[in-house]
Design a protein around this motif. Structure first.
Motif, short mmCIF file in Angstrom:
data_model
loop_
_atom_site.label_atom_id
_atom_site.label_comp_id
_atom_site.label_asym_id
_atom_site.label_seq_id
_atom_site.Cartn_x
_atom_site.Cartn_y
_atom_site.Cartn_z
N GLN A 119 -35.92 15.84 9.25
CA GLN A 119 -36.62 14.66 9.77
C GLN A 119 -37.55 14.99 10.92
O GLN A 119 -37.43 16.03 11.57
N TYR B 259 -29.60 4.97 0.88
CA TYR B 259 -30.82 4.62 0.15
C TYR B 259 -32.06 5.16 0.85
O TYR B 259 -33.09 5.36 0.22
N ARG B 260 -31.97 5.44 2.15
CA ARG B 260 -33.09 6.08 2.85
C ARG B 260 -33.06 7.61 2.69
O ARG B 260 -33.84 8.31 3.30
N LYS B 261 -32.10 8.10 1.93
CA LYS B 261 -31.90 9.54 1.76
C LYS B 261 -31.80 10.25 3.12
O LYS B 261 -32.25 11.36 3.29
N SER B 262 -31.18 9.56 4.07
CA SER B 262 -31.04 10.09 5.43
C SER B 262 -29.60 10.49 5.69
O SER B 262 -29.08 10.24 6.77
N SER B 263 -28.95 11.06 4.70
CA SER B 263 -27.55 11.42 4.88
C SER B 263 -27.29 12.80 4.29
O SER B 263 -27.88 13.16 3.27
N PHE B 264 -26.36 13.51 4.91
CA PHE B 264 -25.95 14.81 4.33
C PHE B 264 -24.91 14.60 3.22
O PHE B 264 -24.45 15.57 2.64
N THR C 120 -27.82 20.86 21.37
CA THR C 120 -27.57 20.22 22.65
C THR C 120 -27.58 21.26 23.76
O THR C 120 -27.05 22.36 23.59
N ASN D 291 -27.34 15.36 13.56
CA ASN D 291 -28.47 15.11 12.68
C ASN D 291 -27.91 14.59 11.36
O ASN D 291 -27.33 15.35 10.58
N MET D 292 -28.04 13.29 11.13
CA MET D 292 -27.41 12.66 9.97
C MET D 292 -28.02 13.16 8.66
O MET D 292 -27.35 13.15 7.62
N VAL D 293 -29.26 13.60 8.69
CA VAL D 293 -29.93 14.06 7.47
C VAL D 293 -29.33 15.39 6.98
O VAL D 293 -29.15 15.60 5.78
N THR D 294 -29.01 16.27 7.94
CA THR D 294 -28.51 17.60 7.57
C THR D 294 -27.03 17.79 7.87
O THR D 294 -26.41 18.73 7.37
N ASP E 60 -26.09 18.68 10.76
CA ASP E 60 -26.03 19.63 11.88
C ASP E 60 -25.48 18.92 13.11
O ASP E 60 -25.91 17.82 13.46
N GLN F 33 -40.18 10.40 2.82
CA GLN F 33 -39.69 9.10 3.28
C GLN F 33 -40.45 8.77 4.56
O GLN F 33 -40.54 9.62 5.45
N ARG G 58 -33.77 18.86 3.28
CA ARG G 58 -34.42 17.70 3.89
C ARG G 58 -34.32 17.81 5.41
O ARG G 58 -33.28 18.17 5.95
N ILE H 1 -39.07 11.84 6.61
CA ILE H 1 -38.21 12.90 6.08
C ILE H 1 -39.06 13.75 5.15
O ILE H 1 -39.79 13.23 4.30
N LEU I 21 -25.46 12.51 0.41
CA LEU I 21 -26.09 11.84 -0.72
C LEU I 21 -25.31 12.18 -1.99
O LEU I 21 -24.83 13.30 -2.15
N SER J 65 -30.42 16.65 24.07
CA SER J 65 -30.43 17.26 22.75
C SER J 65 -31.84 17.51 22.25
O SER J 65 -32.62 16.58 22.09
N GLY K 4 -26.34 14.36 19.58
CA GLY K 4 -26.15 15.65 18.88
C GLY K 4 -25.76 15.73 17.42
O GLY K 4 -25.25 16.76 17.00
#
Lengths: 445, 477
Positions: free
Chosen positions: B200, A265-270, B422, A377-380, A382, B155, B198, B191, A272, B402, A375
């Motif tokens: 952050q 719901y925070r759109k903080s995931s790769f 990293t 990045n939950m948004v992307t 990576d 966000q 997207r 974000i 979605l 990192s 290491g």
């Protein structure tokens, strides 16, 4: 000190009722209260001598109050009347300042657990402290006698813990259950030439009779440490990666994080909008069993009283359901999956007979036994982490490696999963065998 | 002026009728066994946190933690028990449990006496100095400012935490001391979205002060900083992979020092011989350009303490001077067993945890180079200015940290931003490869948390811009 779980549970349930009543008196339209109490002993033996004996005794009470759609929370480690009253007053004050949130509130009443089977979670390990010490001593001795290169020790630790957790809300729910958890761990150092390495092994269980033997824990701690000696760096290259169970479980945990309500719901995931989408190869299924008897993460209801049940999170490589609490579910226009407090007892179905078969499939590449740093990045998605393990050529383990990184994108890594082994042997509530992934970038010399 | 001890004991001990007489009796009970040292740590803390998300302050929480921990040392042995009930009977029971680590007999004790203590921060309660209305208004102002930076900011999450911690320590070595420790923190996480991509950005700040700290514009600066980072990351290309020169910016990149040398120089690991730095005092472990200190005496800093959690006054400890390893960070137990003095680094997460040697504010002193000169000296390499966390294996010396904001350096110039990656190195080697140190020492903004053996404590880090000739960068390109 003795711990009477039944009496403690009755006492905490009565306390929860009292706090719920006080919340109502303070004008809250709804409230929920969780209380817990636990007690244990941790003994560490290092180089054959007692190092520490810690007597643990923890209490906690968490309160959430609602004034319509406004919410406030408070917690206290002190269960005295004064502290509880202070916490409740603070929660009520905070709620008055919080904004209205249409999704805030207790779970839907019809989803609350109506019955709870005994999940076989409570097996106190009532042994005197002297015996705890002798178990730790034997465990460390097994590690130190394994090989003359074992040169030093961080000690062996034996921990016994038991407690009670209770949850109640103003819909009339008030239930709890006792549980126990015991752990034996051992960490030793090895030296050769100028090099020094350290590793560990441990076992953890609800029932002490299910723990691995102290000899085995000590031996495996020593084996793992010795196997790291002679570590080299690698040159920078792309190669297939075989993640051993202890690190593969982390990848599965990362995947769960990406399909958890808070990230979505925070759109903080790769991942979605991944519900119903294929994110793994077709042969992959991931199963959650919150009601597994004796399971390390088993619970008859989640942390807001919602009944739990077994389900496939992934079937045929396709996401069957997210990991949601009542709040995150409402934010997404869905129904809770009974995962307030997290996932409980995960397994992933293997498609390979043996570790040897996986080595053959890896052919030439890297076995990863340890990762360092955050290491991801939950948004992307990576992904870049420090790693250590072994270099393999033509299915044969050649030498240990360290001071390298592995990098890629987790979304791609899930798609590139070639095999899951049947070698799940690492303790914990996420059970997986090794993972073979098509290729990642290794950075080194 | 009322001392911190008087304030702490008034808030913490008076309500439960514990006075010096009761403390003397507890210490006396402990000393009925053959101990080298024992202490009682009383603590009461209050923490209030607010979060703004989706434009509304939808959540706040309040946390109470209080109790006392009683520890007994005999040789290398430690017995420990704690209670969240501060009545005398519970304390007595904890004392009897922990002293059981040694046989009955007698211990040498020193009558307790109060010590003089500095005042690096005011004994204030940061939960109360501004009203709840003002806290909420501050959150909204920061959020709106972040959104106003650019329409691509989608966000925004802003959090505000204020903590008030009162402690009193009494020990058989005569220590009687107290401290009131305010601590505040604000974090902004955003974000940004552009054509389906997207990314952050985040920024945070804090210290041992009150929430007024953020009203003076610092809150708005955090909004700008988090948004700037997210927008930079929208343009980031794949990070390079392999060994290359790395220039680290000033401030937060000091996480390098915390991981590469800091943990390895903690007294417990060195006494036990489990650190890669064990037995190396006097040896060259860094280039002569490097002087690294741990300093708990900086005013209002997140890692600073008037006294550590064993009642020892904090100090500036030189860890590495011009490249030579000078010493370790010690608590009382490890100092006694190693035949030296505590350096005021005995810290614990709470009364329910045992103290151990921990860092306070760890940083490298400034050098002489202009930061621009340092970047200009690199043909092809990485310039990393913001980092997330790090980790170290103190035995093998391998450490990671990192990068969350980094750029390529090509022909002496900063060119394109690259994705987070990293970095990995070997603690005893990495500082020997420092070939340039900037004149721009900066400390981090005050959000660091250090974890060790499952215990978290607030710390500070810092460094000037510096150049490492070779470090492994874990990108994909």
């Amino acid at each position: 000190m003795s711990f009477d779980a039944n009496a403690k549970q009755a006492q905490l349930q009565s306390l929860v009722d009292t706090v719920l009543k006080h919340a109502r008196e303070k004008g809250a339209s709804a409230a929920e209260v969780a209380a817990n109490s636990s007690h244990g002993i941790t003994a560490t033996v290092r180089l054959g001598e007692v190092e520490t004996i810690e007597n643990t005794s923890d209490n906690g009470l968490g309160i959430t109050v609602y004034y319509g759609q406004r919410k406030g929370s408070a917690s206290t480690s002190d269960l005295s009347d004064g502290a509880i009253d202070e916490a409740l007053t603070a929660a009520c004050d905070i709620a008055k300042y919080a904004a209205e949130d249409p999704c805030a509130g207790l779970p839907d009443e019809n989803l609350l657990a109506k019955e709870w089977p005994d999940l076989d979670l409570y097996h106190p390990w009532q042994i005197p402290v002297e015996e705890t010490i002798s178990i730790a001593t034997a465990c460390e001795a097994a590690a130190r006698s394994y090989d003359p290169r074992i040169s030093n020790s961080d000690g062996a630790t034996v921990n016994q813990d038991e407690g009670v957790g209770v949850y109640g809300n103003s819909l009339g729910f008030n239930a709890g259950y006792p549980s126990s958890r015991h752990t034996i761990s051992c960490s030793v150092l090895a030296s050769e030439n100028d090099e020094m390495q350290r590793d560990y092994w441990y076992s953890t269980a609800r029932d002490s009779r299910d723990l691995e033997s102290v000899e085995s824990i000590g031996r495996r701690a020593a084996e793992r440490t010795i196997s790291r000696l002679g570590a080299r760096k690698l040159s920078t290259r792309s190669a297939p990666i075989l993640f051993k169970p202890e690190v593969a479980a982390g990848l599965l945990r990362n995947f769960i994080g990406a399909i958890s309500g808070g990230s979505l719901y925070r759109k903080s995931s790769f991942l979605l909008d991944s519900l119903g989408q294929q994110v793994f190869p077709e042969w992959v299924s991931v199963h959650e069993d919150p009601l597994k008897p004796g399971g390390l993460a088993s619970a008859p209801f989640d942390s807001e009283g919602v009944a739990t049940s077994a389900r496939d999170i992934v079937a045929d490589g396709v996401i069957q359901g997210y990991v949601l609490s009542s709040y995150s579910a409402r934010r997404l226009g869905m129904e809770t999956t009974g995962n307030a407090g997290g996932v409980r007892n995960l397994t992933i179905t293997p498609n390979t007979e043996s570790f040897e078969e996986m080595l053959a499939a890896l052919d030439t590449g890297l076995i990863v036994t340890e990762m360092m740093g955050q290491g991801l990045n939950m948004v992307t998605g990576d992904y870049s982490r420090g790693a250590a393990g072994f270099w393999v050529e033509k299915g044969e383990i050649l030498y240990p490696v360290e001071e390298i990184t592995i990098a890629g994108n987790l979304g791609q890594m899930l798609k590139d999963l070639l095999a899951v082994g049947n070698d799940a042997d690492y303790p914990g509530s996420i059970q997986t065998g090794s993972w073979l992934i098509r290729a990642m970038m290794i950075a080194g010399e | 002026m009322t001392t911190s001890y008087e304030l702490a004991s008034r808030q913490l001990l008076a309500p439960v009728s514990i006075g010096e007489q009761e403390i003397d009796r507890l210490l006396g009970e402990l000393c009925a066994h053959q101990l080298d040292y024992a202490d009682i740590y009383f603590q009461a803390s209050r923490l209030e946190a607010w979060t703004l998300e989706d434009g509304i302050v939808k959540e706040g929480s309040y946390n109470i933690e209080q109790g006392a921990g009683i520890r007994a040392n005999s040789g290398e042995k430690t017995g420990f028990a704690y209670t969240d009930d501060l009545d005398f009977a519970s304390l007595l029971s904890a004392a009897k449990t922990s002293r059981a680590i040694a046989a009955s007999g007698s211990s040498v004790t020193v009558p307790v006496s109060l010590r003089h203590q500095p005042a690096l921060y005011q004994p204030v309660n940061p939960l109360d100095t501004i009203s709840r209305e003002d806290k909420i208004q501050l959150l909204h102002e920061v959020e709106e400012h972040a959104r106003a930076q650019d329409p691509r900011i989608q966000q925004v999450i802003v959090s505000l935490v204020a903590a008030h911690d009162s402690v009193v320590v009494a020990a058989t070595d005569g220590t009687l001391a107290g401290d009131i420790r305010p601590l505040v923190r604000m974090n902004v996480h955003v974000i940004a979205e552009q054509q389906g991509r997207r990314e952050q950005g985040s920024a945070g700040a804090g210290g041992r002060t009150t929430l007024e700290f953020f009203i003076t514009g610092r809150g708005l600066n955090l909004a700008e900083e988090a948004s700037r980072q997210a927008l930079v990351n929208l343009e980031a290309v794949d990070a390079p992979a392999g060994l290359m020169p790395v220039v680290l910016g000033s401030g937060w990149p000091g996480v390098l020092l915390h991981e590469a040398v800091g943990h390895g120089l903690e007294g417990d690991f060195n006494r036990k011989g489990t650190s890669v730095f064990s037995g190396r005092v006097g040896e060259q472990v860094a280039s002569p350009l490097c002087t690294v200190v741990d300093d708990g005496t900086l005013e209002q800093r997140r890692g600073s303490l008037n006294m550590d959690d064993e009642g020892t006054q904090t100090q500036q400890t030189v860890l590495i001077e011009k490249g030579i390893l000078k010493g370790y960070m010690q608590d009382k137990l490890n100092a006694r067993l190693s035949g030296c003095q505590s350096t005021g680094n005995g810290r614990r997460e709470s009364y329910a945890h045992l103290p151990m040697p921990r860092m306070t504010n760890t940083y490298m002193l400034a050098g002489e180079q202009e930061p621009d000169e340092i970047i200009a000296s690199v043909d092809k390499g990485l310039y990393a200015v913001n980092f997330g966390g790090g980790q170290v294996d103190i035995t093998s010396g391998k450490f990671v940290f990192s990068a969350s904001e980094a750029y390529l350096i090509e022909n002496g110039k900063i060119t394109v931003p690259v994705k987070g990656a990293t970095l990995i190195g070997n603690g005893p080697d990495v500082l020997t490869m420092v070939s340039m140190v900037g004149n721009d020492l900066a400390l981090d903004a005050g959000v660091g948390v250090c974890g060790k053996d499952g215990q978290s404590v607030p710390v500070g880090i810092g460094q000037p811009t510096l150049k490492i000739d070779e470090l492994t960068v874990g990108g994909t390109a």
